[in-house]
Design a protein around this motif. Structure first.
Motif, PDB file in Angstrom:
ATOM      1  N   ILE A  12       0.954  -1.086  -0.027  1.00 12.54           N
ATOM      2  CA  ILE A  12      -0.061   0.187  -0.117  1.00 12.54           C
ATOM      3  C   ILE A  12       0.790   1.291   0.044  1.00 12.54           C
ATOM      4  O   ILE A  12       1.968   1.443   0.754  1.00 12.54           O
ATOM      5  N   LEU A  28      -6.112  -7.368   1.570  1.00 15.07           N
ATOM      6  CA  LEU A  28      -6.301  -6.210   0.964  1.00 15.07           C
ATOM      7  C   LEU A  28      -7.675  -5.605   0.957  1.00 15.07           C
ATOM      8  O   LEU A  28      -7.780  -4.455   1.395  1.00 15.07           O
ATOM      9  N   ASN A  29      -8.608  -6.473   0.787  1.00 13.43           N
ATOM     10  CA  ASN A  29      -9.913  -5.978   1.379  1.00 13.43           C
ATOM     11  C   ASN A  29     -10.327  -5.764   2.568  1.00 13.43           C
ATOM     12  O   ASN A  29     -10.968  -4.780   3.030  1.00 13.43           O
ATOM     13  N   THR A  72      -7.863  -4.539   4.631  1.00  8.64           N
ATOM     14  CA  THR A  72      -7.273  -3.301   4.908  1.00  8.64           C
ATOM     15  C   THR A  72      -8.076  -2.162   4.331  1.00  8.64           C
ATOM     16  O   THR A  72      -8.096  -1.021   4.962  1.00  8.64           O
ATOM     17  N   ARG A  73      -8.885  -2.177   3.091  1.00  7.84           N
ATOM     18  CA  ARG A  73      -9.555  -1.217   2.796  1.00  7.84           C
ATOM     19  C   ARG A  73     -10.806  -0.751   3.688  1.00  7.84           C
ATOM     20  O   ARG A  73     -11.282   0.357   3.880  1.00  7.84           O
ATOM     21  N   LEU A 133      -9.734   0.777   6.825  1.00 11.69           N
ATOM     22  CA  LEU A 133      -9.306   2.291   6.569  1.00 11.69           C
ATOM     23  C   LEU A 133     -10.766   3.023   6.306  1.00 11.69           C
ATOM     24  O   LEU A 133     -10.892   4.199   7.034  1.00 11.69           O
ATOM     25  N   GLN A 134     -11.545   2.592   5.683  1.00 13.33           N
ATOM     26  CA  GLN A 134     -12.995   3.016   5.493  1.00 13.33           C
ATOM     27  C   GLN A 134     -13.702   3.392   6.891  1.00 13.33           C
ATOM     28  O   GLN A 134     -14.290   4.402   7.019  1.00 13.33           O
ATOM     29  N   HIS A 151      -8.162   0.980  11.215  1.00 12.22           N
ATOM     30  CA  HIS A 151      -6.904   0.442  10.949  1.00 12.22           C
ATOM     31  C   HIS A 151      -5.817   0.292  12.011  1.00 12.22           C
ATOM     32  O   HIS A 151      -5.755   1.392  12.554  1.00 12.22           O
ATOM     33  N   TRP A 199      -5.174   8.058   4.743  1.00  5.88           N
ATOM     34  CA  TRP A 199      -6.410   7.784   4.421  1.00  5.88           C
ATOM     35  C   TRP A 199      -7.270   9.185   4.816  1.00  5.88           C
ATOM     36  O   TRP A 199      -7.921   9.771   4.029  1.00  5.88           O
ATOM     37  N   PRO A 218      -8.974   8.246   0.016  1.00  8.81           N
ATOM     38  CA  PRO A 218      -8.942   6.941  -0.459  1.00  8.81           C
ATOM     39  C   PRO A 218      -7.967   7.099  -2.038  1.00  8.81           C
ATOM     40  O   PRO A 218      -7.048   6.072  -2.071  1.00  8.81           O
ATOM     41  N   THR A 276      -2.439   3.551  -3.202  1.00  5.33           N
ATOM     42  CA  THR A 276      -2.591   2.631  -4.173  1.00  5.33           C
ATOM     43  C   THR A 276      -2.394   1.246  -3.442  1.00  5.33           C
ATOM     44  O   THR A 276      -1.841   1.195  -2.392  1.00  5.33           O
ATOM     45  N   PHE A 277      -3.147   0.329  -3.882  1.00  6.75           N
ATOM     46  CA  PHE A 277      -3.084  -0.931  -3.175  1.00  6.75           C
ATOM     47  C   PHE A 277      -2.795  -2.036  -4.405  1.00  6.75           C
ATOM     48  O   PHE A 277      -3.254  -2.133  -5.361  1.00  6.75           O
TER      49      PHE A 277
END
Length: 114
Positions: A21, A41-42, A44-45, A48-49, A53, A62, A67, A71-72
């Motif tokens: 990331i 990855l999912n 982590t997103r 963060l949302q 995290h 973030w 967002p 980059t992921f």
């Protein structure tokens, strides 16, 4: 195969690997490994949302820059484990070794991984 409700059964094959990331404005890069890298990855997103995290710097990036500033990517993968060919502990050891290799290649100190 069809389940009791008539739904097709889905078999998930984990994809062990390394994720990266990158905070584009600063160039900061976070590396991590998992026995299921796409799932990491999912997760982590999602974290963060939702503002949950574990890496404060990544969460701050973030929150501050949004967002689109991150980059992921799935940086590298190991072959999926086959039943009976590799123990979970051996797989984790292989992932840690691969993570160390990427940290050295990208010149990222181990304490800067997410």
């Amino acid at each position: 195969m069809t389940g009791p409700e008539g739904l097709r059964e889905h078999r998930h094959t984990p994809r062990p690997g390394i994720i990266r990331i990158t905070h584009v404005p600063s160039g900061r890069t976070h590396l991590n490994c998992s026995i299921d890298a796409p799932a990491l990855l999912n997760r982590t997103r999602f974290e963060l949302q939702t503002g949950t995290h574990r890496a404060p710097a990544l969460q701050r990036d973030w929150n501050t820059d949004g967002p689109d500033s991150l980059t992921f990517e799935l940086l590298d993968e190991l072959p999926p484990p086959r039943t009976g060919t590799r123990t979970p502990a051996a797989l984790r050891d292989d992932l840690k070794e691969l993570l160390t290799l990427w940290q050295e290649t990208l010149n990222i100190p181990p304490d800067r991984t997410a």
